[in-house]
Scaffold this active site. Structure first.
Site, PDB file in Angstrom:
ATOM      1  CG  HIS A 179      -9.920  -4.080  -2.123  1.00 38.56           C
ATOM      2  ND1 HIS A 179     -10.664  -3.154  -1.429  1.00 38.56           N
ATOM      3  CD2 HIS A 179      -8.799  -4.293  -1.388  1.00 38.56           C
ATOM      4  CE1 HIS A 179     -10.021  -2.830  -0.321  1.00 38.56           C
ATOM      5  NE2 HIS A 179      -8.882  -3.500  -0.275  1.00 38.56           N
ATOM      6  CG  ASN A 233      -7.930  -0.391   1.545  1.00 41.53           C
ATOM      7  OD1 ASN A 233      -9.112  -0.709   1.592  1.00 41.53           O
ATOM      8  ND2 ASN A 233      -6.947  -1.265   1.648  1.00 41.53           N
ATOM      9  CB  CYS A 243     -10.341  -5.522   1.766  1.00 40.94           C
ATOM     10  SG  CYS A 243      -9.352  -4.577   2.922  1.00 40.94           S
TER      11      CYS A 243
HETATM   12  O1  UT7 Z   1      -6.802  -4.066   1.553  1.00 39.96           O
HETATM   13  C1  UT7 Z   1      -5.610  -4.741   1.727  1.00 39.96           C
HETATM   14  C2  UT7 Z   1      -4.717  -3.881   2.514  1.00 39.96           C
HETATM   15  N1  UT7 Z   1      -3.435  -3.538   2.171  1.00 39.96           N
HETATM   16  C3  UT7 Z   1      -2.806  -3.434   0.983  1.00 39.96           C
HETATM   17  O2  UT7 Z   1      -3.276  -3.756  -0.044  1.00 39.96           O
HETATM   18  C4  UT7 Z   1      -1.424  -2.879   1.018  1.00 39.96           C
HETATM   19  C5  UT7 Z   1      -0.506  -3.536   0.062  1.00 39.96           C
HETATM   20  N2  UT7 Z   1       0.815  -2.944   0.107  1.00 39.96           N
HETATM   21  C6  UT7 Z   1       1.076  -1.727  -0.369  1.00 39.96           C
HETATM   22  O3  UT7 Z   1       0.192  -1.054  -0.865  1.00 39.96           O
HETATM   23  C7  UT7 Z   1       2.498  -1.218  -0.338  1.00 39.96           C
HETATM   24  O4  UT7 Z   1       3.363  -2.266   0.057  1.00 39.96           O
HETATM   25  C8  UT7 Z   1       2.694  -0.009   0.609  1.00 39.96           C
HETATM   26  C9  UT7 Z   1       2.026   1.209   0.013  1.00 39.96           C
HETATM   27  C10 UT7 Z   1       2.097  -0.307   1.970  1.00 39.96           C
HETATM   28  C11 UT7 Z   1       4.174   0.297   0.759  1.00 39.96           C
HETATM   29  O5  UT7 Z   1       4.757   0.542  -0.507  1.00 39.96           O
HETATM   30  P1  UT7 Z   1       6.163  -0.104  -0.862  1.00 39.96           P
HETATM   31  O6  UT7 Z   1       6.535   0.409  -2.195  1.00 39.96           O
HETATM   32  O7  UT7 Z   1       6.039  -1.584  -0.686  1.00 39.96           O
HETATM   33  O8  UT7 Z   1       7.104   0.561   0.212  1.00 39.96           O
HETATM   34  P2  UT7 Z   1       8.045  -0.156   1.267  1.00 39.96           P
HETATM   35  O9  UT7 Z   1       7.228  -0.788   2.347  1.00 39.96           O
HETATM   36  O10 UT7 Z   1       9.045  -0.989   0.546  1.00 39.96           O
HETATM   37  O11 UT7 Z   1       8.787   1.099   1.865  1.00 39.96           O
HETATM   38  C12 UT7 Z   1       9.719   1.847   1.081  1.00 39.96           C
HETATM   39  C13 UT7 Z   1      10.237   2.982   1.931  1.00 39.96           C
HETATM   40  C14 UT7 Z   1      10.702   2.541   3.313  1.00 39.96           C
HETATM   41  O12 UT7 Z   1      11.831   3.307   3.656  1.00 39.96           O
HETATM   42  P3  UT7 Z   1      13.291   2.675   3.532  1.00 39.96           P
HETATM   43  O13 UT7 Z   1      13.285   1.492   4.428  1.00 39.96           O
HETATM   44  O14 UT7 Z   1      13.457   2.321   2.078  1.00 39.96           O
HETATM   45  O15 UT7 Z   1      14.166   3.796   3.985  1.00 39.96           O
HETATM   46  C15 UT7 Z   1       9.557   2.931   4.206  1.00 39.96           C
HETATM   47  O16 UT7 Z   1       9.970   3.213   5.528  1.00 39.96           O
HETATM   48  O17 UT7 Z   1       9.193   3.923   2.139  1.00 39.96           O
HETATM   49  C16 UT7 Z   1       9.083   4.205   3.529  1.00 39.96           C
HETATM   50  N3  UT7 Z   1       7.710   4.522   3.835  1.00 39.96           N
HETATM   51  C17 UT7 Z   1       7.228   5.773   3.757  1.00 39.96           C
HETATM   52  N4  UT7 Z   1       7.806   6.942   3.450  1.00 39.96           N
HETATM   53  C18 UT7 Z   1       7.034   8.045   3.464  1.00 39.96           C
HETATM   54  C19 UT7 Z   1       6.704   3.685   4.194  1.00 39.96           C
HETATM   55  N5  UT7 Z   1       5.566   4.372   4.364  1.00 39.96           N
HETATM   56  C20 UT7 Z   1       5.870   5.668   4.099  1.00 39.96           C
HETATM   57  C21 UT7 Z   1       5.112   6.841   4.101  1.00 39.96           C
HETATM   58  N6  UT7 Z   1       5.734   8.008   3.771  1.00 39.96           N
HETATM   59  N7  UT7 Z   1       3.802   6.873   4.408  1.00 39.96           N
END
Ligand code: UT7
Length: 332
Positions: A258, A288, A117
Site C-alpha cells: 500500500h 495515497n 486502504c
Molecule cells: O493509508 C493509511 C493512511 N495514512 C497514513 O499512512 C499516514 C501515516 N502517517 C504519516 O505518513 C506521517 O505521520 C505524516 C506524513 C502524516 C506526518 O509526518 P510526521 O513526520 O509524522 O510529521 P508530524 O505529524 O510529526 O509533524 C511534524 C511537523 C509538525 O509541526 P511542529 O508541530 O513540529 O511544528 C506539523 O505541524 O510538521 C508539520 N506538518 C507540516 N508542515 C508542512 C504537518 N503537515 C505538514 C505539511 N506541511 N503538509
C-alpha cells in the site's frame, strides 16, 4: 480469508488515474506547506484529482475495462464484481452495481467492500474464496477512490497525502496447479476508529448544517499513530502469510505494498530484510489512493514487465479500521 484448493489466477489487470496532476507546489498554494516538506516526509511529488463530474464508479469502470481487455475474457462470463472503496458514489446502491450497469456485465453478483486502504487485498481474498467455492467462475475486482472531495483543504496534515484513481484485476478459477493466488489473510482492530476516520455522514452523525460547519465530513487522521501501527501490522501481515503458506522471505520476487508513505515502505523493507529494489512504488506520482493503491501498483508493475511467470508476489496493505491484509501470488 482463503487457502488454496483450486488455482485462482489473475488473468488481467488495469488501472486509471485522472488527467489532472496536482503538484506539491500546487498544494502549497492551498495550505501552508512546501514541496520539500511533503517530499521528504512522505515521498509524494504529485497526485491526481478527479474532475467534478468524474465519480468513483467512472474511474472504477475505466480501470475495470482495461483489466477486462487485458484478460481476454468475454464480459458475459464475469459473474462477480467486488468494488473496494471508502468513497462510493453514494451510500447506496453500491458502486459495484453502478459498475455492473456502466460496463454492461449481464450476469453478475455485485457488492462493495469497505476496508479503506486494505480494500483491494480484502477484495482479492474474498473473490478468490468465492471462486474457489465453485459457485463463481470469473471475478472483476476493483479498488477505486475519489478521496479529493473528503479532503480538508484547511488541514495540511492530511490533504497533501491523498489522491484519486482506480486499479482492477480479472480473476479466474483455472485448472492450473500450484500457481495463482496462494492465499490471503486479513485482520482488523476497530478499538480506536478516531485514528483515521470520516466522522460525519453516516448514522452516528448524519449530515446537518452543524456537522458541515464542524467539518465532520472530511477525513481526520492521527498521522503519527497510524504510522506506528502501519509498520507493525504490515510487517506482521507479511510474516503471517509467508508462515501460513510455508514460504521464506527470500522467495519473494516483488512486493506491492500500500502506497501511503515512503518511510513506512522503507521501514517495512528493513523489518522484512527485503531490498527496496524488490518493492514496486508509485507514491511519488499518485500519493495515497487508498483502496486503489495496490491495484494501480500491481497493474503498473505488470505492464512495466516487472512480473514474470513463476514470480512470487506479496501484496500487503493497511488502512482505516484499522484493517490490514496480505496476499501471496505465484504468477502463472
Ligand atoms: O493509508 C493509511 C493512511 N495514512 C497514513 O499512512 C499516514 C501515516 N502517517 C504519516 O505518513 C506521517 O505521520 C505524516 C506524513 C502524516 C506526518 O509526518 P510526521 O513526520 O509524522 O510529521 P508530524 O505529524 O510529526 O509533524 C511534524 C511537523 C509538525 O509541526 P511542529 O508541530 O513540529 O511544528 C506539523 O505541524 O510538521 C508539520 N506538518 C507540516 N508542515 C508542512 C504537518 N503537515 C505538514 C505539511 N506541511 N503538509
Amino acid at each position: 480469508m482463503s487457502s488454496q484448493k483450486q488455482s485462482v489466477i489473475i488473468l488481467g489487470t488495469g488501472s486509471y488515474v485522472p488527467d489532472n496532476i496536482v503538484t506539491n507546489d500546487d498544494m502549497a498554494k492551498m495550505v501552508e506547506t512546501s514541496d520539500e516538506w511533503i517530499r521528504t516526509r512522505t515521498g509524494i511529488r504529485e497526485r491526481r484529482f478527479a474532475a467534478d463530474d468524474e465519480a468513483t464508479s467512472d474511474m472504477a469502470c475505466k480501470a475495470g475495462q482495461r483489466a477486462i481487455e487485458a484478460s481476454g475474457v468475454d464480459r458475459s462470463d464475469i459473474d462477480l464484481i467486488i468494488v473496494a472503496t471508502m468513497t462510493p458514489d453514494m451510500p447506496f446502491p453500491s458502486t459495484a452495481c453502478l459498475v455492473q450497469s456502466k460496463l454492461q456485465l449481464p450476469n453478475v453478483c455485485a457488492f462493495d467492500v469497505q476496508a479503506a486502504c486494505s480494500g483491494f487485498v480484502y477484495a482479492l481474498g474474498i473473490a478468490s474464496s468465492m471462486l474457489q467455492s465453485g459457485n463463481f467462475n470469473k471475478a472483476l475486482i476493483i479498488g477505486a477512490e475519489k478521496t479529493s472531495p473528503i479532503l480538508d483543504f484547511k488541514d495540511r496534515t492530511t490533504c497533501v497525502l491523498f489522491g484519486d484513481g482506480a486499479g482492477a484485476a480479472v480473476l479466474s478459477r483455472e485448472e492450473i496447479e500450484g500457481a495463482g493466488i496462494l492465499g490471503t489473510i486479513g485482520g482488523a482492530d476497530g478499538s480506536d476508529p478516531s485514528v483515521l476516520q470520516q466522522p460525519g455522514g453516516g448514522s452516528a452523525i448524519p449530515a446537518s448544517v452543524e456537522s458541515i460547519q464542524a467539518r465532520q465530513h472530511f477525513l481526520k487522521m492521527n498521522g503519527k499513530e497510524i504510522f506506528k501501527q502501519a509498520v507493525r501490522v504490515m510487517g506482521q501481515a507479511s510474516a503471517d502469510i509467508l508462515e501460513k503458506l510455508g514460504y521464506e522471505t527470500s522467495a519473494i520476487d516483488l512486493v506491492v505494498p500500500h502506497q501511503a508513505n515512503m518511510r513506512i515502505i522503507e521501514s517495512l523493507a528493513k523489518r522484512m530484510e527485503i531490498p527496496m529494489e524488490k518493492f514496486h512504488n508509485n507514491l511519488d506520482r499518485y500519493g495515497n489512493t487508498s483502496a486503489a493503491s495496490v491495484g494501480i501498483a500491481l497493474d503498473e508493475a505488470y505492464r512495466a514487465g516487472r512480473i514474470q511467470s513463476g514470480d512470487v508476489i506479496l501484496l500487503v496493505a493497511f488502512g482505516a479500521g484499522l484493517t490490514w491484509a496480505s496476499s501471496l501470488i505465484k504468477w502463472q
